[in-house]
Design an enzyme around this catalytic site. Structure first.
Site: not given
Ligand code: ACO
Length: 319
Positions: A273, A110, A243
């Protein structure tokens, strides 16, 4: 070592897919995706290739710049989702637009488009006069469509710039912290009957919370460093182009770094993204919006797999 932006362009697939559509086959909801990621809809390829998107963006940038294919001295693409391992995406674009110059890809995930700006700036300080740079991705090809934590985030698109010699690239910082445990897309493992290691699935693997922490810190540290290196303060920056990984990452950086929200550009709600394409698509939206004034300082920041991060300050030269 610098450049001037002669033209910008972008290209998105025709098909827009809403959160409600994803909820029909994934255990997710519009509410969860909107609140946790900030996406309402994303563009997804149905017939387009990565090269089709790259060429669409390239042609728009070339038209704005008035530079023709035979005047290009180099084509550089940033991508992690080229249509082929070889030929490179840049070579595919070269033949599709009828150029004859050297062409190659780089991979900084990215952060790729800012790595391209740095590479092009170095090339333009040598014999080259006009360089086409493109960030293009078809990430929906490398997502596991049964994994709700990644499938809702990634999208397809391309952004491009034609660069010439000039003094617009004021400061920059590139970072790499090698390792594949936090964020990776393993390559296709092949069919060798001799290889004895259990293959990893060739899809996006992401530790979301680890990426989140890295991203917010990288954005704030890198922006602080490039703005200081430019001899500026945040108040001097007219536009921040981050980004588009996750709206919450951008909002956290806005709060932590004291960026005026109205100066921080976002299109993740409708675009998703798009990795290496994301800052280039936003830059094209800004350059075509009529909001830019001559002399405006633009700060860009990106982060991604590698892990990599990058930031730069560009001074808009509209003449
Ligand atoms: N819909 C519903 N529930 C979901 C989803 C979804 N799409 N995805 C995950 N969950 C659930 C999980 O299973 C978990 O459930 P549980 O508590 O029963 O186990 C719960 O939501 C919380 O999961 P977490 O992974 O702790 O959720 P978090 O609040 O951290 O959000 C996310 C996840 C959105 C990926 C977050 O960590 C994030 O934004 N991380 C940054 C990663 C990112 O932005 N990556 C982009 C690509 S990388 C890049 O561009 C460099």
């Amino acid at each position: 070592m610098s450049f001037k932006i002669l033209g910008t362009g972008s290209c998105l697939p025709k098909r827009s897919v809403t959160n409600e559509e994803l909820s029909q086959f994934l255990d997710t909801s519009d509410e969860w995706i909107s609140q946790r990621v900030g996406i309402k809809a994303r563009r997804i390829c149905t017939t387009e290739t990565t090269a089709d998107l790259a060429v669409g963006a390239a042609k728009a940038a070339m038209e704005m710049s008035g530079v023709t294919a035979d005047e290009l001295d180099f084509i550089l693409c940033a991508t992690v989702t080229a249509d082929n391992t070889t030929p490179s995406l840049a070579c595919s674009v070269q033949s599709m637009i009828g150029a004859t110059c050297p062409s190659m890809d780089i991979n900084a995930a990215c952060s790729g488009f800012i790595y391209l700006l740095e590479t092009a700036a170095a090339f333009l300080s040598m014999k080259h006069e006009r360089i086409l740079i493109i960030g293009a991705e078809r990430l929906t090809r490398v997502v596991d469509w049964t994994d709700r934590s990644t499938a809702v985030i990634f999208a397809d698109g391309a952004g491009a710039m034609v660069l010439g010699k000039g003094d617009s690239y004021i400061s920059s910082k590139l970072v790499a912290k090698g390792g594949d445990t936090v964020l990776s897309i393993p390559s296709f493992h092949g069919t060798s009957p001799f290889y004895e290691v259990e293959p990893k699935k060739p899809y996006v693997h992401m530790s979301g919370q680890e990426v989140f922490k890295f991203a917010v810190n990288a954005m704030c540290n890198d922006l602080a460093d490039v703005i200081e290196a430019a001899g500026l303060t945040m108040d001097d920056i007219a536009w921040v182009i981050p980004h588009q990984a996750n709206a919450r990452i951008i909002d956290a950086a806005v709060r932590k770094f004291g960026i005026k929200p109205e100066r921080c550009l976002k299109n993740i709600e409708t675009t998703g993204n798009t990795s290496a394409a994301s800052v280039a698509i936003l830059a094209d939206e800004l350059f075509r919006s009529g909001k830019l004034k001559d002399g405006d300082y633009i700060a860009m920041a990106a982060f991604g797999a590698g892990l990599t991060s990058a930031a730069c300050v560009i001074k808009w030269d509209g003449n």
